[in-house]
Design a protein around this motif. Sequence first.
Motif, PDB file in Angstrom:
ATOM      1  N   SER A 345       0.844  -1.194   0.000  1.00  0.00           N
ATOM      2  CA  SER A 345       0.000   0.000   0.000  1.00  0.00           C
ATOM      3  C   SER A 345       0.878   1.242   0.000  1.00  0.00           C
ATOM      4  O   SER A 345       2.081   1.188   0.290  1.00  0.00           O
ATOM      5  CB  SER A 345      -0.933   0.012   1.223  1.00  0.00           C
ATOM      6  OG  SER A 345      -0.186   0.084   2.418  1.00  0.00           O
ATOM      7  N   LEU A 346       0.278   2.376  -0.351  1.00  0.00           N
ATOM      8  CA  LEU A 346       0.981   3.650  -0.336  1.00  0.00           C
ATOM      9  C   LEU A 346       0.959   4.214   1.078  1.00  0.00           C
ATOM     10  O   LEU A 346      -0.047   4.114   1.789  1.00  0.00           O
ATOM     11  CB  LEU A 346       0.313   4.635  -1.296  1.00  0.00           C
ATOM     12  CG  LEU A 346       0.188   4.190  -2.757  1.00  0.00           C
ATOM     13  CD1 LEU A 346      -0.630   5.201  -3.547  1.00  0.00           C
ATOM     14  CD2 LEU A 346       1.551   4.001  -3.393  1.00  0.00           C
ATOM     15  N   VAL A 347       2.066   4.813   1.493  1.00  0.00           N
ATOM     16  CA  VAL A 347       2.165   5.444   2.812  1.00  0.00           C
ATOM     17  C   VAL A 347       2.362   6.941   2.589  1.00  0.00           C
ATOM     18  O   VAL A 347       3.369   7.361   2.007  1.00  0.00           O
ATOM     19  CB  VAL A 347       3.322   4.859   3.642  1.00  0.00           C
ATOM     20  CG1 VAL A 347       3.373   5.528   5.012  1.00  0.00           C
ATOM     21  CG2 VAL A 347       3.150   3.358   3.796  1.00  0.00           C
ATOM     22  N   VAL A 348       1.386   7.734   3.045  1.00  0.00           N
ATOM     23  CA  VAL A 348       1.381   9.175   2.795  1.00  0.00           C
ATOM     24  C   VAL A 348       1.478   9.924   4.117  1.00  0.00           C
ATOM     25  O   VAL A 348       0.805   9.579   5.095  1.00  0.00           O
ATOM     26  CB  VAL A 348       0.094   9.594   2.044  1.00  0.00           C
ATOM     27  CG1 VAL A 348       0.080  11.098   1.808  1.00  0.00           C
ATOM     28  CG2 VAL A 348      -0.013   8.851   0.726  1.00  0.00           C
ATOM     29  N   CYS A 349       2.321  10.962   4.145  1.00  0.00           N
ATOM     30  CA  CYS A 349       2.408  11.860   5.297  1.00  0.00           C
ATOM     31  C   CYS A 349       1.489  13.058   5.056  1.00  0.00           C
ATOM     32  O   CYS A 349       1.529  13.667   3.990  1.00  0.00           O
ATOM     33  CB  CYS A 349       3.836  12.337   5.503  1.00  0.00           C
ATOM     34  SG  CYS A 349       4.936  11.052   6.122  1.00  0.00           S
ATOM     35  N   ASP A 350       0.692  13.388   6.078  1.00  0.00           N
ATOM     36  CA  ASP A 350      -0.276  14.477   5.951  1.00  0.00           C
ATOM     37  C   ASP A 350      -0.319  15.264   7.263  1.00  0.00           C
ATOM     38  O   ASP A 350      -1.021  14.868   8.196  1.00  0.00           O
ATOM     39  CB  ASP A 350      -1.653  13.909   5.609  1.00  0.00           C
ATOM     40  CG  ASP A 350      -2.702  15.001   5.425  1.00  0.00           C
ATOM     41  OD1 ASP A 350      -2.335  16.093   4.953  1.00  0.00           O
ATOM     42  OD2 ASP A 350      -3.871  14.750   5.753  1.00  0.00           O
ATOM     43  N   SER A 351       0.455  16.336   7.339  1.00  0.00           N
ATOM     44  CA  SER A 351       0.503  17.202   8.527  1.00  0.00           C
ATOM     45  C   SER A 351       0.960  16.426   9.759  1.00  0.00           C
ATOM     46  O   SER A 351       2.151  16.216   9.958  1.00  0.00           O
ATOM     47  CB  SER A 351      -0.850  17.868   8.773  1.00  0.00           C
ATOM     48  OG  SER A 351      -1.186  18.680   7.668  1.00  0.00           O
ATOM     49  N   ASN A 352       0.017  15.944  10.582  1.00  0.00           N
ATOM     50  CA  ASN A 352       0.392  15.260  11.823  1.00  0.00           C
ATOM     51  C   ASN A 352       0.002  13.783  11.821  1.00  0.00           C
ATOM     52  O   ASN A 352      -0.114  13.158  12.863  1.00  0.00           O
ATOM     53  CB  ASN A 352      -0.265  15.943  13.022  1.00  0.00           C
ATOM     54  CG  ASN A 352      -1.769  15.785  13.020  1.00  0.00           C
ATOM     55  OD1 ASN A 352      -2.369  15.542  11.976  1.00  0.00           O
ATOM     56  ND2 ASN A 352      -2.386  15.930  14.187  1.00  0.00           N
ATOM     57  N   ARG A 353      -0.206  13.204  10.638  1.00  0.00           N
ATOM     58  CA  ARG A 353      -0.589  11.796  10.598  1.00  0.00           C
ATOM     59  C   ARG A 353       0.082  11.064   9.445  1.00  0.00           C
ATOM     60  O   ARG A 353       0.512  11.678   8.451  1.00  0.00           O
ATOM     61  CB  ARG A 353      -2.110  11.647  10.511  1.00  0.00           C
ATOM     62  CG  ARG A 353      -2.729  12.259   9.265  1.00  0.00           C
ATOM     63  CD  ARG A 353      -4.239  12.103   9.261  1.00  0.00           C
ATOM     64  NE  ARG A 353      -4.801  12.562   7.985  1.00  0.00           N
ATOM     65  CZ  ARG A 353      -5.856  12.018   7.404  1.00  0.00           C
ATOM     66  NH1 ARG A 353      -6.472  10.997   7.972  1.00  0.00           N
ATOM     67  NH2 ARG A 353      -6.312  12.502   6.255  1.00  0.00           N
ATOM     68  N   ILE A 354       0.158   9.742   9.602  1.00  0.00           N
ATOM     69  CA  ILE A 354       0.727   8.864   8.579  1.00  0.00           C
ATOM     70  C   ILE A 354      -0.379   7.900   8.167  1.00  0.00           C
ATOM     71  O   ILE A 354      -0.943   7.195   9.011  1.00  0.00           O
ATOM     72  CB  ILE A 354       1.940   8.099   9.117  1.00  0.00           C
ATOM     73  CG1 ILE A 354       2.993   9.084   9.621  1.00  0.00           C
ATOM     74  CG2 ILE A 354       2.527   7.195   8.050  1.00  0.00           C
ATOM     75  CD1 ILE A 354       4.072   8.438  10.460  1.00  0.00           C
ATOM     76  N   VAL A 355      -0.670   7.867   6.869  1.00  0.00           N
ATOM     77  CA  VAL A 355      -1.855   7.160   6.379  1.00  0.00           C
ATOM     78  C   VAL A 355      -1.461   6.132   5.328  1.00  0.00           C
ATOM     79  O   VAL A 355      -0.607   6.386   4.471  1.00  0.00           O
ATOM     80  CB  VAL A 355      -2.871   8.154   5.782  1.00  0.00           C
ATOM     81  CG1 VAL A 355      -4.098   7.434   5.262  1.00  0.00           C
ATOM     82  CG2 VAL A 355      -3.274   9.187   6.827  1.00  0.00           C
ATOM     83  N   SER A 356      -2.095   4.963   5.405  1.00  0.00           N
ATOM     84  CA  SER A 356      -1.947   3.931   4.377  1.00  0.00           C
ATOM     85  C   SER A 356      -3.093   4.042   3.383  1.00  0.00           C
ATOM     86  O   SER A 356      -4.246   4.257   3.768  1.00  0.00           O
ATOM     87  CB  SER A 356      -1.946   2.548   5.030  1.00  0.00           C
ATOM     88  OG  SER A 356      -2.147   1.537   4.064  1.00  0.00           O
ATOM     89  N   ILE A 357      -2.772   3.900   2.081  1.00  0.00           N
ATOM     90  CA  ILE A 357      -3.789   3.960   1.025  1.00  0.00           C
ATOM     91  C   ILE A 357      -3.719   2.680   0.199  1.00  0.00           C
ATOM     92  O   ILE A 357      -2.651   2.332  -0.326  1.00  0.00           O
ATOM     93  CB  ILE A 357      -3.582   5.165   0.095  1.00  0.00           C
ATOM     94  CG1 ILE A 357      -3.511   6.467   0.885  1.00  0.00           C
ATOM     95  CG2 ILE A 357      -4.681   5.231  -0.949  1.00  0.00           C
ATOM     96  CD1 ILE A 357      -3.179   7.671   0.030  1.00  0.00           C
ATOM     97  N   ASP A 358      -4.796   1.983   0.071  1.00  0.00           N
ATOM     98  CA  ASP A 358      -4.868   0.832  -0.817  1.00  0.00           C
ATOM     99  C   ASP A 358      -4.766   1.330  -2.258  1.00  0.00           C
ATOM    100  O   ASP A 358      -5.586   2.145  -2.696  1.00  0.00           O
ATOM    101  CB  ASP A 358      -6.182   0.075  -0.609  1.00  0.00           C
ATOM    102  CG  ASP A 358      -6.232  -1.226  -1.383  1.00  0.00           C
ATOM    103  OD1 ASP A 358      -6.265  -1.180  -2.629  1.00  0.00           O
ATOM    104  OD2 ASP A 358      -6.237  -2.293  -0.743  1.00  0.00           O
ATOM    105  N   LYS A 359      -3.772   0.850  -2.997  1.00  0.00           N
ATOM    106  CA  LYS A 359      -3.529   1.385  -4.335  1.00  0.00           C
ATOM    107  C   LYS A 359      -4.583   0.966  -5.350  1.00  0.00           C
ATOM    108  O   LYS A 359      -4.639   1.513  -6.457  1.00  0.00           O
ATOM    109  CB  LYS A 359      -2.149   0.964  -4.838  1.00  0.00           C
ATOM    110  CG  LYS A 359      -1.935  -0.524  -4.985  1.00  0.00           C
ATOM    111  CD  LYS A 359      -0.514  -0.828  -5.420  1.00  0.00           C
ATOM    112  CE  LYS A 359      -0.221  -2.313  -5.478  1.00  0.00           C
ATOM    113  NZ  LYS A 359      -1.052  -3.045  -6.459  1.00  0.00           N
TER     114      LYS A 359
END
Length: 688
Positions: A345-359
Amino acid sequence: MKKLVSAALIFASLCTFSFTQNTTDSAGLKVYEDRIRTGNEGMASEEFRRGVQAYYRGAFNEAIVQFERALSYLPNDNLILDWLGKTYYKTGLEGSALNYWQNAQNNGYGGLLLQNKIEIVRERRVTGDSADKLMRLSEAGSFPGDFNGNMVYSGPVSVQPNYDGTIWIAAYNTNELLLINQNGKVIDRIEGPINGFDRPSDILRLHNNKLLVCENSGDRLALLSEKGKFEKYIGSRGRKNGEMVGPLYLAQDYLERIYVTDYGNRRVDVFDKDGEAIFYFGGKQGSFEGLKGPTGIMIVDESVFVADNQTGAIYEFDRAGNFLRELCEKDTFKKPEGIKYWNDSLVVCDSNRIVSIDKETGALFEYARTGNAPTRVTVANPDVNGNVIVADYTANEVYVMSKVQELVGGLFVQIEQLDASKFPNVTVELRVENRHRQPVVGLQEENFYLSENKRAVSNLKFLGAASNNTEADVTILIDCSEYTSMFTEQVETAVKEVAASMNGIGTLRIVSAGTIPVTEYVGNPDNLGDFKLIALKNSTCRYARVDLAMRLASNDLINGAKKRGIVMITAGEENSLSFEKYNLSELTSYLNNNSISFSVVQVAQNGMCNQLSYVVDNTQGDSYYVYRPQGLKDVVKDMIEYPQGIYQLSFTSALPTNFGTNFLPLEAEVYLLNRSGRDETGYFAPLE
């Protein structure tokens, strides 16, 4: 007179108990102090000594025979049961190992250490553990930019973990790259060429192991050698092809083309592997309005994923730059930045959180949140130890984040080999893993504590780590089934390319998998430039005994180089491969427990059979197609870069040997950040 004295000493060593443990110590055989021991006890001691020596030579079948003989003299002896368990574990028969360990534990032996080992091995034998891929991350440690009032770095925006466990940090404010180890110690600082870096915003290790640095204010890319020496600039300031304004993040595809998010020009610039401009994309296409603020970028197979911090969306393009879709719609994120790929999965940084995205679906899972304090995480990059290394620009800190289960479980430490041939100087080899069999890489001497009878050893020295090795021993396993024999040209091409990729370094073996496996070749890989399939001794058969061939190939690698692996060349037809004597679980355990990777080169375009897929998925290794665009040049390179948590240390023993008959105990403890692990073993000095 001398002969009489020698005979007396030998008789004494046989008639008095030779082990150093006391009657309450669970780390040794039954103790019979101050009395003559029985004949069975003497015979068991001798067989046990031979078994221990065979174990440390890697002769596990011989060791099992010796330990079984020792157990026949002293049934239910705890130490013998423990060592039988160790040996069966190394042969891949983990069920038998657990039975022996459980018997010893039922006798009150081993305490929490043995109980933990049993729990870990049982847990590993349960397949289908993919559910833990989506698990919350927790901080395992951190490397602050300020330490005791002294500035180490300022403004970390990107991190690049290396396969040896070290980590590159791109410090935006201090215009430098820092190389640190797993303990946070600064190994090197790179400030670029004479004029220095100009606001480095990202760092990427290319396929050729060179480093590429994105200079945000310099509007260019800096190409560095593997060690960080400046080589050349790529690109310049402007709006034409090959020019950029405010570049941010980097990615590279399997054809080694370089992709750069060009924030000022609202596009993605593409260069070839030599740094020559090819094209750019990201403008308006049909219903797609074009990129507004491209930041993070990641390439997975044929897809290019780009984050946009103005729209809060993640867009998907093909490698030619054609817009495909919105993976995540607008306003999904506040200010998305770096994108990496981990656990499918993709791992994205967004301000104060780290999020996984199913591609595939765009489904979100929140890995971690840094809280409400001033923070801005920019890149979360997975390392070889299964952690995620996170750069926090605002907090001026780099975090090491791990799955909660790993933090609770600690480290799994095993003393693999021990050489006491130059006693009292002893060399010991340890393997350090997490609970899920993943090697722990990058440890240093300060992470280890060795003791004998609970007393620290003398002259402890760290000799090296297998992760630093740059060569590998390879065994090519050729499927001799009738179906694969239809692809003679492809098999020969695969053998030649894999052999050539070794660059003449290491030992290459060829094992043919027929009705009976045969070792066809052992030697220098350069000698196979004119390899022909017809030269094999094994004949074509209907069913290739792959299980026997894998065991034979593994046996030859156990005492080989620390980086070692099997590359099977096959058409992958399920009905032509036989697994009769050893089941898949035993085969994968044998490979894993002896640090042997397993890869498959497919010579046909049909899907790989389920059995081979299982082995590849549950060991270190990968699958390749013989005619893939980039060829097979990376097969051995990938093998060398697979993590190896094997370490070698030496020390000086202070224990009495009783002419080489004493069983000398050794304890090893390993510490890393807030995790630890322990193992206990023993050995014999040479007979005198």
